[in-house]
Structures are given as structure tokens and as C-alpha cells.
Design a protein around this motif. Structure first.
Motif, PDB file in Angstrom:
ATOM      1  N   HIS A 144      -0.166  -8.425  17.611  1.00 45.62           N
ATOM      2  CA  HIS A 144       0.461  -7.282  16.963  1.00 45.62           C
ATOM      3  C   HIS A 144       0.358  -6.096  17.892  1.00 45.62           C
ATOM      4  CE1 HIS A 144      -3.574  -6.155  14.921  1.00 45.62           C
ATOM      5  NE2 HIS A 144      -3.715  -6.526  16.154  1.00 45.62           N
ATOM      6  N   HIS A 203      -0.644  -2.772  17.792  1.00 51.87           N
ATOM      7  CA  HIS A 203      -1.524  -1.606  17.940  1.00 51.87           C
ATOM      8  C   HIS A 203      -2.809  -1.995  18.652  1.00 51.87           C
ATOM      9  CE1 HIS A 203      -3.120  -3.332  14.172  1.00 51.87           C
ATOM     10  NE2 HIS A 203      -4.269  -2.882  14.612  1.00 51.87           N
ATOM     11  N   THR A 248       2.307   8.403   6.429  1.00 48.62           N
ATOM     12  CA  THR A 248       3.296   7.929   7.413  1.00 48.62           C
ATOM     13  C   THR A 248       3.142   8.637   8.758  1.00 48.62           C
ATOM     14  OG1 THR A 248       4.964   9.529   6.715  1.00 48.62           O
ATOM     15  CG2 THR A 248       5.018   7.378   5.642  1.00 48.62           C
ATOM     16  N   ASP A 291      -8.372  -0.399   9.337  1.00 51.82           N
ATOM     17  CA  ASP A 291      -7.421  -0.404  10.463  1.00 51.82           C
ATOM     18  C   ASP A 291      -5.976  -0.505  10.006  1.00 51.82           C
ATOM     19  OD1 ASP A 291      -9.358  -0.150  12.355  1.00 51.82           O
ATOM     20  OD2 ASP A 291      -9.443  -2.274  12.874  1.00 51.82           O
ATOM     21  N   TRP A 292      -5.715  -1.360   9.033  1.00 55.87           N
ATOM     22  CA  TRP A 292      -4.315  -1.571   8.648  1.00 55.87           C
ATOM     23  C   TRP A 292      -3.684  -0.302   8.097  1.00 55.87           C
ATOM     24  CZ3 TRP A 292      -3.715  -0.420   3.611  1.00 55.87           C
ATOM     25  CH2 TRP A 292      -4.749  -0.705   2.717  1.00 55.87           C
ATOM     26  N   LYS A 310      -3.950   2.547   9.239  1.00 60.68           N
ATOM     27  CA  LYS A 310      -3.528   3.359  10.383  1.00 60.68           C
ATOM     28  C   LYS A 310      -2.460   2.657  11.215  1.00 60.68           C
ATOM     29  CE  LYS A 310      -7.770   3.189  11.809  1.00 60.68           C
ATOM     30  NZ  LYS A 310      -9.029   3.400  12.566  1.00 60.68           N
ATOM     31  N   ARG A 353       1.009   0.835  12.587  1.00 58.30           N
ATOM     32  CA  ARG A 353       2.439   1.135  12.586  1.00 58.30           C
ATOM     33  C   ARG A 353       3.151   0.395  11.459  1.00 58.30           C
ATOM     34  NH1 ARG A 353       6.288   3.069  15.984  1.00 58.30           N
ATOM     35  NH2 ARG A 353       4.710   3.739  17.459  1.00 58.30           N
ATOM     36  N   ALA A 354       2.781  -0.861  11.252  1.00 56.38           N
ATOM     37  CA  ALA A 354       3.475  -1.665  10.241  1.00 56.38           C
ATOM     38  C   ALA A 354       3.311  -1.050   8.849  1.00 56.38           C
ATOM     39  CB  ALA A 354       2.940  -3.101  10.267  1.00 56.38           C
ATOM     40  N   TYR A 355       2.087  -0.699   8.487  1.00 50.30           N
ATOM     41  CA  TYR A 355       1.863  -0.151   7.142  1.00 50.30           C
ATOM     42  C   TYR A 355       2.533   1.218   6.989  1.00 50.30           C
ATOM     43  CZ  TYR A 355      -0.505   1.205   2.848  1.00 50.30           C
ATOM     44  OH  TYR A 355      -0.763   1.616   1.561  1.00 50.30           O
ATOM     45  N   ARG A 356       2.337   2.069   7.995  1.00 48.55           N
ATOM     46  CA  ARG A 356       2.884   3.427   7.916  1.00 48.55           C
ATOM     47  C   ARG A 356       4.411   3.411   7.848  1.00 48.55           C
ATOM     48  NH1 ARG A 356       0.288   6.099  13.048  1.00 48.55           N
ATOM     49  NH2 ARG A 356       1.843   7.693  12.566  1.00 48.55           N
ATOM     50  N   SER A 357       5.019   2.487   8.569  1.00 48.12           N
ATOM     51  CA  SER A 357       6.484   2.431   8.582  1.00 48.12           C
ATOM     52  C   SER A 357       7.034   1.867   7.285  1.00 48.12           C
ATOM     53  CB  SER A 357       6.967   1.534   9.735  1.00 48.12           C
ATOM     54  OG  SER A 357       6.520   2.017  10.975  1.00 48.12           O
ATOM     55  N   ARG A 358       6.445   0.794   6.826  1.00 45.42           N
ATOM     56  CA  ARG A 358       7.091   0.010   5.772  1.00 45.42           C
ATOM     57  C   ARG A 358       6.679   0.370   4.355  1.00 45.42           C
ATOM     58  NH1 ARG A 358       5.358  -5.354   6.624  1.00 45.42           N
ATOM     59  NH2 ARG A 358       6.782  -5.896   4.947  1.00 45.42           N
ATOM     60  N   VAL A 381       6.636   3.019   2.706  1.00 45.06           N
ATOM     61  CA  VAL A 381       7.550   3.909   1.987  1.00 45.06           C
ATOM     62  C   VAL A 381       8.939   3.299   1.782  1.00 45.06           C
ATOM     63  CG1 VAL A 381       6.464   6.114   2.557  1.00 45.06           C
ATOM     64  CG2 VAL A 381       8.024   5.072   4.198  1.00 45.06           C
ATOM     65  N   VAL A 415       5.396  -5.108   1.137  1.00 42.24           N
ATOM     66  CA  VAL A 415       4.075  -4.865   1.732  1.00 42.24           C
ATOM     67  C   VAL A 415       2.979  -5.349   0.778  1.00 42.24           C
ATOM     68  CG1 VAL A 415       2.447  -3.063   2.425  1.00 42.24           C
ATOM     69  CG2 VAL A 415       4.824  -2.968   3.205  1.00 42.24           C
ATOM     70  N   MET A 470       7.079   7.636  11.581  1.00 36.98           N
ATOM     71  CA  MET A 470       7.568   6.266  11.511  1.00 36.98           C
ATOM     72  C   MET A 470       7.870   5.800  10.092  1.00 36.98           C
ATOM     73  SD  MET A 470       3.980   4.419  12.642  1.00 36.98           S
ATOM     74  CE  MET A 470       3.837   5.343  14.167  1.00 36.98           C
ATOM     75  N   ALA A 525       9.279  -2.670  10.794  1.00 36.99           N
ATOM     76  CA  ALA A 525       8.067  -3.052  11.534  1.00 36.99           C
ATOM     77  C   ALA A 525       7.656  -4.426  11.044  1.00 36.99           C
ATOM     78  CB  ALA A 525       6.946  -2.047  11.312  1.00 36.99           C
TER      79      ALA A 525
END
Lengths: 210, 110
Positions: A7, A9, A115, A130-131, A133, A135-140, A142, A148, B10, B15
Motif C-alpha cells: 500500500h 503510505h 480528510t 494508522d489507518w 491517517k 490516504r485510503a481512509y481519508r479519501s474514501r 466521505v 469503507v 484528498m 483510493a
């Protein structure tokens, strides 16, 4: 390690053993801390005390707040008005940044994200996973929160409304989960044991009573 | 008007799957220096030297390349340091000297 599980990050470095070479940013951290103490911006004691305070914070404090809210309707009302003030009734210092409680209810599920960065009620439930922070969680979170949540093993009925709360530096959120069925006879300590970190972020439900 | 999205912004983008830790089984401990970064920021914030918003602004100003290259707390200390330099709380040459001293003495602390 990061390549091995594929992944995007970088993981924070693991603790260095004494003879391992320090990284550039580790040196920077030690140098900045030393200079700030030398200049009297804060004392070495204050730094030590803050490190201890960080270590002392864990999801257990948030779980106590949730358990009391389940057990005591008047307290629940105060939590919904002002989490920081309600936590202080239990001797918990949740800091000065306001935390807003968002209550789950039948047909309503809340999910928290940041986000833009990683804002999180650190002073109430400790450092974020960690999750949170990633990219995947922050992006998706919302855009497709149901997808998710499904990845976390939480399948919500299609008729359940999902509200996603995007945290900021000045306002953090705490999900107040629904009290699990079958928990009527439990005391507050036993109730608190059902409250996980993830259910206060909204990616899980509380544990089922044993 | 076209919305210009910056690299840290983002929310809503595509993602991959969330690499969640299955209830903490795969969670790692934070390294002592990472907690120290957090402690430094909290002390600077509570004493009014810099705000959390400034931390975020400093992280955003690292630029897309560095942002993606650094780990989480590396971004934080890079931002904190830049903002302290910008405010004149610390100076570049003393920072460089101090880092070199610490590196030279590493492993020799009593």
C-alpha cells in the motif's frame, strides 16, 4: 515492510535500538527539543510530563464516558452538550479543543474522518490508528462510507442513514454508539469493556455482552 | 470556477482499500521520538508559540513529493521546524550544529 503489504503510505519508523543510526528527522526532533528547552520555550520537565500524559491517554477514557452516558441519561445529555465538560466530571482532562459527540440511533450511523490531515480526539482516546491517517481512509470515507465500513466488517442496512463528520483542528468528534442489546444487567466497568476505539470512530459496533 | 485541489485535500478521491488493523492486532507502537514530536507540538500550541493550524499549513507547504515520501511524524517535525525557523524562534545554523552534535554523540550517551 511497506512494500511487502503493498500500500502507498510510509509507516512510521520503529523504535531505534541504541546503536542504530538515527534518521535525519529523528535528529531534527532531538535538536529542536534541545534548542527549545535551552531557549526557555518550555522546560525539560514539561516535556517529560507531556510525554507521560501522551502515554497515559488511551481509548479507555473515552470508553468510560460512553459507558456513563449509557448508564445515566442526564450525563448523556451533558455529553451531547459538551464532551470536554462531561469528561471532566469523570476526572478526565480532554483538553481545550472542543469534542462533539455524535450519537448513533436506530437507523442512524455516524462515522468520523479527517480528510485534510489527522485531527482526532487525542486527549480523550489517545493517538489515532494508522489507518485513520491513511490516504485510503481519508479519501474514501466521505465518498463511499458504506464501502469503507464493509471493509471493516460492518455491513449497514441500506435504510440506515450514514453521517460522516470531517474533523478540523478546532473541532473533533466522538461517536456515541448505541448501547448493545443484552447489556441491561452490566455495571459501568463492564459496559466500558464493550466500548472499543473503533466504535468511537464509527468503524465498528460495540462488543456484544458475553 | 474550477476548484483547485491541493495534494493534502484528498476527501472524495478514489483510493484503494483501507488497510485497517483488525482491532489493533497489527498496530505498531509509536517510537519514542514520534511521541516527542507530538509532545513538542502540544507544548508549542499550549504556550501560544504556534497553532495546530500552522502545523497543518506547514505540512501542506512541504509539497506533493515530500508529503508522500515522509512518514507521518516526519511531516510533523519538518513542519514544526520550518515554522519555528519562519518565526525566528530557532535559527538554521544553530539547528544544523545541534543536529551534527547529536549525530556525532549518538550511542555515546552515558
Amino acid at each position: 515492510m511497506a512494500e511487502a503489504h503493498g500500500h502507498d503510505h510510509a509507516h512510521p519508523h520503529q523504535p531505534d535500538i541504541e546503536d542504530a543510526a538515527p534518521s535525519h528527522y529523528q535528529l531534527m526532533t532531538e535538536a529542536v527539543a534541545g534548542l527549545l528547552v535551552e531557549k526557555g520555550v518550555f522546560t525539560a520537565d514539561a516535556l517529560r510530563a507531556m510525554l507521560e500524559a501522551i502515554d497515559a491517554k488511551s481509548p479507555a477514557d473515552g470508553a468510560r464516558v460512553v459507558a456513563r452516558a449509557w448508564a445515566d441519561d442526564a450525563f448523556r445529555t451533558r455529553v451531547l452538550e459538551d464532551v470536554n465538560a462531561a469528561a471532566s466530571e469523570l476526572g478526565i482532562d480532554a483538553g481545550s479543543i472542543p469534542i462533539r459527540a455524535v450519537a448513533n440511533a436506530p437507523g442512524l450511523h455516524n462515522l468520523v474522518v479527517c480528510t485534510l490531515c489527522s485531527c482526532y480526539p487525542r486527549l480523550l482516546i489517545g493517538l489515532p490508528p494508522d489507518w485513520y491517517k491513511s490516504r485510503a481512509y481519508r479519501s474514501r470515507a466521505v465518498r463511499e462510507p458504506r464501502a469503507v465500513l464493509r471493509e471493516f466488517g460492518l455491513e449497514l442496512p441500506t435504510e440506515t442513514v450514514v453521517r460522516v463528520h470531517d474533523s478540523t483542528a478546532d473541532l473533533r468528534y466522538l461517536v456515541l454508539p448505541e448501547r448493545p442489546a443484552g447489556s441491561d444487567s452490566l455495571d459501568e466497568d463492564a459496559l466500558a469493556a464493550l466500548v472499543t476505539r473503533d466504535c468511537m470512530i464509527g468503524t465498528a459496533r460495540p462488543r456484544a455482552p458475553a | 470556477m474550477r476548484h483547485l485541489r491541493r495534494h493534502h485535500d484528498m476527501g472524495g478521491l478514489d483510493a484503494g482499500p483501507v488497510d485497517h488493523d483488525h482491532g489493533g492486532a497489527l498496530a505498531h507502537d509509536y517510537a519514542p521520538w514520534e511521541k516527542k514530536v507530538d509532545a513538542i507540538l502540544r507544548l508549542l500550541s499550549s504556550s501560544g508559540v504556534m497553532t495546530v493550524d500552522e502545523l497543518r499549513r506547514g505540512i501542506e507547504e512541504l509539497g506533493p513529493g515530500i508529503y508522500d515520501e515522509l512518514s507521518y511524524y516526519e511531516r510533523w517535525i519538518a513542519s514544526v521546524t520550518n515554522i519555528l525557523l519562519e518565526k525566528g524562534v530557532i535559527e538554521t545554523d544553530e539547528l544544523g550544529r545541534r543536529m551534527a552534535e547529536i549525530e556525532a554523540g549518538w550511542g555515546h550517551t552515558p
